[in-house]
Design a protein around this motif. Structure first.
Motif, PDB file in Angstrom:
ATOM      1  N   LEU A  37      44.560   7.451  46.793  1.00 23.02           N
ATOM      2  CA  LEU A  37      45.508   8.365  47.445  1.00 23.02           C
ATOM      3  C   LEU A  37      45.183   9.828  47.138  1.00 23.02           C
ATOM      4  N   ILE A  38      44.633  10.100  45.956  1.00 21.54           N
ATOM      5  CA  ILE A  38      44.181  11.468  45.661  1.00 21.54           C
ATOM      6  C   ILE A  38      43.119  11.874  46.683  1.00 21.54           C
ATOM      7  N   GLU A  39      42.150  10.978  46.903  1.00 23.54           N
ATOM      8  CA  GLU A  39      41.077  11.289  47.860  1.00 23.54           C
ATOM      9  C   GLU A  39      41.641  11.488  49.266  1.00 23.54           C
ATOM     10  N   LYS A  40      42.633  10.670  49.619  1.00 31.99           N
ATOM     11  CA  LYS A  40      43.192  10.733  50.973  1.00 31.99           C
ATOM     12  C   LYS A  40      44.068  11.974  51.192  1.00 31.99           C
ATOM     13  N   LEU A  42      45.091  14.634  48.572  1.00 35.37           N
ATOM     14  CA  LEU A  42      44.889  15.898  47.855  1.00 35.37           C
ATOM     15  C   LEU A  42      43.510  16.511  48.086  1.00 35.37           C
ATOM     16  N   ARG A  43      42.485  15.656  48.147  1.00 41.20           N
ATOM     17  CA  ARG A  43      41.115  16.176  48.305  1.00 41.20           C
ATOM     18  C   ARG A  43      41.001  17.152  49.485  1.00 41.20           C
ATOM     19  N   PRO A  44      41.558  16.825  50.655  1.00 41.59           N
ATOM     20  CA  PRO A  44      41.355  17.717  51.805  1.00 41.59           C
ATOM     21  C   PRO A  44      42.014  19.099  51.659  1.00 41.59           C
ATOM     22  N   VAL A  45      43.023  19.229  50.789  1.00 40.96           N
ATOM     23  CA  VAL A  45      43.752  20.506  50.740  1.00 40.96           C
ATOM     24  C   VAL A  45      43.546  21.287  49.444  1.00 40.96           C
ATOM     25  N   ILE A  46      42.965  20.648  48.414  1.00 39.85           N
ATOM     26  CA  ILE A  46      43.042  21.251  47.084  1.00 39.85           C
ATOM     27  C   ILE A  46      42.329  22.603  47.006  1.00 39.85           C
ATOM     28  N   ASN A  47      41.231  22.764  47.741  1.00 42.66           N
ATOM     29  CA  ASN A  47      40.516  24.048  47.655  1.00 42.66           C
ATOM     30  C   ASN A  47      41.361  25.212  48.169  1.00 42.66           C
ATOM     31  N   GLU A  48      42.174  24.948  49.179  1.00 42.38           N
ATOM     32  CA  GLU A  48      43.056  26.017  49.700  1.00 42.38           C
ATOM     33  C   GLU A  48      44.049  26.468  48.638  1.00 42.38           C
ATOM     34  N   TYR A  49      44.429  25.541  47.754  1.00 42.56           N
ATOM     35  CA  TYR A  49      45.432  25.872  46.739  1.00 42.56           C
ATOM     36  C   TYR A  49      44.835  26.519  45.506  1.00 42.56           C
ATOM     37  N   TRP A  50      43.507  26.576  45.434  1.00 42.06           N
ATOM     38  CA  TRP A  50      42.855  27.100  44.233  1.00 42.06           C
ATOM     39  C   TRP A  50      43.368  28.492  43.888  1.00 42.06           C
TER      40      TRP A  50
END
Ligand SMILES: Cc1cc2nc3c(=O)[nH]c(=O)nc-3n(C[C@H](O)[C@H](O)[C@H](O)COP(=O)(O)OP(=O)(O)OC[C@H]3O[C@@H](n4cnc5c(N)ncnc54)[C@H](O)[C@@H]3O)c2cc1C
Length: 205
Positions: A37-40, A42-50
């Motif tokens: 579920l992390i891959e599904k 969080l992975r797609p959005v996490i860089n935007e939140y950096w």
């Protein structure tokens, strides 16, 4: 259905000392689902939140609630009646979150560690029943209010926030600093010094 050994080989090939062997099959399955579920989500959005002054609540809860990381019945097989999954599972859960993103793991350490454990270890039965299931289900967000502007490491001696019993209410007075998640939390354990006996007590605000 994969065996526990197969799941652990897939998740932790680097676990040379076989720490994960102590996990149950149910715990291994929850960790595997957490990673999926992390891959599904969080992975797609996490860089935007950096660099964004924001936290991916929706995506984090899709993981936390989806895998039921604190309250999945699989975590309590053979340990029914406990409010908390095993320490070994919790350690691997932190690893699972932190290998992906340190901020996601930090959010969970405050919610599932500092806040949850404060109520679990210091709360009475009524408070445990009222707060822990909702925190474990991520229906409520928890944080932890100990540090103050003038006291950090020395907080046990320096804590200046006061608590005063007036009639059937408590009045808390003071300042806190560095309280991660306090702007969005539903449940805030606040540490304050009772003016009547000088003792530090915790209040669930
Ligand atoms: C990102 C972040 C999130 C946080 N989230 C929370 C939170 O959710 N809830 C909460 O309650 N607090 C939180 N804190 C506060 C954290 O617990 C404190 O920062 C910590 O207790 C240290 O206190 P301080 O920053 O005031 O540093 P100080 O206590 O002022 O220490 C400064 C320096 O002096 C050193 N030092 C202190 N005392 C001694 C001593 N006796 N001997 C030798 N050296 C000493 C320390 O090692 C440090 O290097 C957070 C802090 C950060 C940075």
């Amino acid at each position: 259905m994969a065996t526990k050994e197969e799941i652990l080989r897939e998740l932790y090939p680097e676990d040379l000392f076989h720490y994960a062997d102590g996990l149950t099959l149910g715990e291994a399955e929850v960790l595997q689902e957490t990673r999926r579920l992390i891959e599904k989500h969080l992975r797609p959005v996490i860089n935007e939140y950096w660099e964004a002054p924001d936290f991916p609540f929706e995506e984090f809860y899709a993981v936390a609630k989806g895998a039921q990381i604190m309250n999945n019945p699989k975590l309590f097989e053979g340990r029914e009646g406990n409010y908390k999954p095993s320490e070994l599972y919790i350690a691997f859960l932190y690893l699972e979150l932190a290998r992906f993103d340190a901020s996601i793991a930090t959010f969970f350490t405050v919610h599932g560690g500092l806040c949850y454990n404060t109520i679990l270890l210091g709360g009475d039965e009524r408070q445990q029943k009222e707060f822990l299931p909702k925190l474990a289900a991520f229906d409520w967000q928890g944080c932890f209010a100990l540090t103050e502007p003038l006291s950090g490491s020395d907080i046990a001696g320096g804590l200046a926030t006061t608590a005063e019993r007036v009639g059937d209410k408590w009045i808390l007075n003071g300042e806190k600093r560095w309280i991660g998640g306090s702007d969005t939390a539903d449940v805030v354990p606040v540490f304050a010094r009772d003016v009547a006996d000088g003792k530090v007590k915790c209040f669930i605000v």
